[in-house]
Write a protein that holds these residues in place. Structure first.
Motif, mmCIF file in Angstrom:
data_model
loop_
_atom_site.group_PDB
_atom_site.id
_atom_site.type_symbol
_atom_site.label_atom_id
_atom_site.label_comp_id
_atom_site.label_asym_id
_atom_site.label_seq_id
_atom_site.Cartn_x
_atom_site.Cartn_y
_atom_site.Cartn_z
ATOM 1 N N ALA A 242 0.841 -1.201 0.000
ATOM 2 C CA ALA A 242 0.000 0.000 0.000
ATOM 3 C C ALA A 242 0.879 1.255 0.000
ATOM 4 O O ALA A 242 0.594 2.230 -0.724
ATOM 5 C CB ALA A 242 -0.926 -0.021 1.210
ATOM 6 N N PHE A 243 1.940 1.261 0.810
ATOM 7 C CA PHE A 243 2.841 2.422 0.836
ATOM 8 C C PHE A 243 3.523 2.591 -0.522
ATOM 9 O O PHE A 243 3.643 3.705 -1.033
ATOM 10 C CB PHE A 243 3.888 2.255 1.939
ATOM 11 N N THR A 244 3.943 1.512 -1.141
ATOM 12 C CA THR A 244 4.597 1.588 -2.450
ATOM 13 C C THR A 244 3.647 2.139 -3.502
ATOM 14 O O THR A 244 4.046 2.958 -4.350
ATOM 15 C CB THR A 244 5.107 0.198 -2.863
ATOM 16 N N ALA A 245 2.374 1.729 -3.484
ATOM 17 C CA ALA A 245 1.388 2.234 -4.448
ATOM 18 C C ALA A 245 1.134 3.716 -4.224
ATOM 19 O O ALA A 245 1.030 4.498 -5.194
ATOM 20 C CB ALA A 245 0.091 1.441 -4.327
ATOM 21 N N ALA A 246 1.048 4.148 -2.973
ATOM 22 C CA ALA A 246 0.813 5.563 -2.675
ATOM 23 C C ALA A 246 1.981 6.414 -3.178
ATOM 24 O O ALA A 246 1.781 7.499 -3.757
ATOM 25 C CB ALA A 246 0.602 5.749 -1.175
ATOM 26 N N VAL A 247 3.197 5.933 -3.001
ATOM 27 C CA VAL A 247 4.370 6.679 -3.469
ATOM 28 C C VAL A 247 4.381 6.753 -4.989
ATOM 29 O O VAL A 247 4.689 7.800 -5.574
ATOM 30 C CB VAL A 247 5.661 6.015 -2.932
ATOM 31 N N SER A 248 4.036 5.676 -5.675
ATOM 32 C CA SER A 248 4.004 5.675 -7.142
ATOM 33 C C SER A 248 3.013 6.696 -7.672
ATOM 34 O O SER A 248 3.277 7.392 -8.659
ATOM 35 C CB SER A 248 3.646 4.268 -7.657
ATOM 36 N N VAL A 249 1.862 6.816 -7.024
ATOM 37 C CA VAL A 249 0.867 7.798 -7.452
ATOM 38 C C VAL A 249 1.382 9.210 -7.235
ATOM 39 O O VAL A 249 1.245 10.084 -8.116
ATOM 40 C CB VAL A 249 -0.458 7.574 -6.694
#
Length: 327
Positions: A242-249
């Protein structure tokens, strides 16, 4: 009494003088030299043998033999010189390749020696010892603290600088993302620093933790830093999907949109939502896939809406984006 002309006495060896007035008008023949009669010996200088004597013949023969021997010796010497010259030329011709090869090896050996001398001078000469450390690119990091941490490298020849030690010292500064070293002879070391950029904050029980895109903790604050969005991934861990997806966005958003993001929520990698500042507009993002396309569509939708109007942008399907009234 005057003696009559023509009656002067004369010796047999001296021809008689012609009378002054005799034979006037007639040519008088010259007196012929006296020739000894045949068989009369002719006087010669003392010691000179006659032409027909045996001694004279032996001497002439000896001289001819000596002259012939000298000519033979001269011709032999000339032939020997020509032979030696020819042999030297042949030796040079047949050893040309070996001489060239030997010259090549000598040149290579001399080059290696010169290179070794230059390396020795560069490594051990005190003229090339490190005296100055320059720090470039430091904004949030204190350049003075970095130079102090690397002070033990001063006085070391540039070729013997401990770059592993430099790496270990710079790793103690969390704001330094990467660096590049540059040696500038004779006495300078330049370190180009790339600092970590804070991306957001994680809310904790004691305050806020500032992190970058890699999830590296940059600082701990008791109050929320301005202009940094809260990353809410359900935990304070920076290793979850979830943290990785938030950073990618966040990294895909243009500056005009990312500067307005107040909160990024991600409970799973396929459920990312954004909350904008101001009136509280929200964005349904979905997964981190096709984030670049979604970011372009969202920027276009926001440009056509009043920022004071509460709406919800749904770009989870960028080909059919929707704008709904917010609650």
């Amino acid at each position: 009494m005057k003696r009559p002309e023509g009656f002067d006495p004369h010796t047999p060896d001296t021809p008689p003088t012609a009378p002054r007035n005799a034979g006037k008008g007639k040519r008088v023949p010259p007196a012929r030299p006296h020739k000894p009669e045949a068989g009369t010996p002719v006087a010669r200088p003392m010691g000179e043998p006659s032409r027909d004597s045996p001694g004279r013949k032996v001497r002439n023969k000896t001289e001819r033999v000596v002259d012939s021997s000298r000519r033979a010796n001269a011709e032999a010497n000339k032939a020997a010189r020509l032979r030696r010259k020819y042999e030297r030329s042949e030796v040079r011709r047949f050893t040309r390749r070996s001489r060239h090869r030997r010259l090549t090896w000598l040149t290579i050996a001399a080059s290696i020696v010169v290179l070794c001398v230059l390396v020795a001078v560069a490594v051990y000469s005190p003229l090339l010892a490190l005296k100055t450390i320059k720090i470039e690119g430091a904004a949030s990091v204190s350049a003075t603290e970095v130079r102090t941490a690397l002070a033990d490298q001063l006085g070391t020849p540039l070729a013997l600088v401990d770059f592993d030690g430099i790496k270990k010292e710079l790793a103690r500064f969390p704001l330094i993302r990467s660096y590049v070293t540059e040696t500038v002879p004779p006495n300078t070391l330049v370190i180009h620093i790339v600092e970590r950029a804070p991306l957001g904050v994680l809310q904790t029980a004691t305050g806020y933790t500032v992190v970058d895109a890699a999830g590296v903790t940059l600082s701990h604050e008791t109050e929320r830093p301005a202009k940094l969005p809260i990353i809410d991934s359900g935990s304070t861990s920076t290793t979850t999907a979830a943290f990785t997806a938030a950073v990618s966005v966040m990294l895909a958003l243009p500056a005009s949109v990312s500067s307005r993001v107040d909160t990024v929520k991600a409970r799973t990698k396929d459920d990312v939502t954004l909350v904008l500042d101001g009136a509280g507009q929200s964005v349904v993002w979905g997964s981190a896939e096709r984030s670049a396309e979604k970011a372009r569509v969202l920027a276009d939708l926001i440009s056509h809406q009043d920022p004071k109007t509460v709406v919800e942008y749904d770009v989870s399907a960028p080909n059919s984006a929707v704008v709904r009234p917010g609650s």
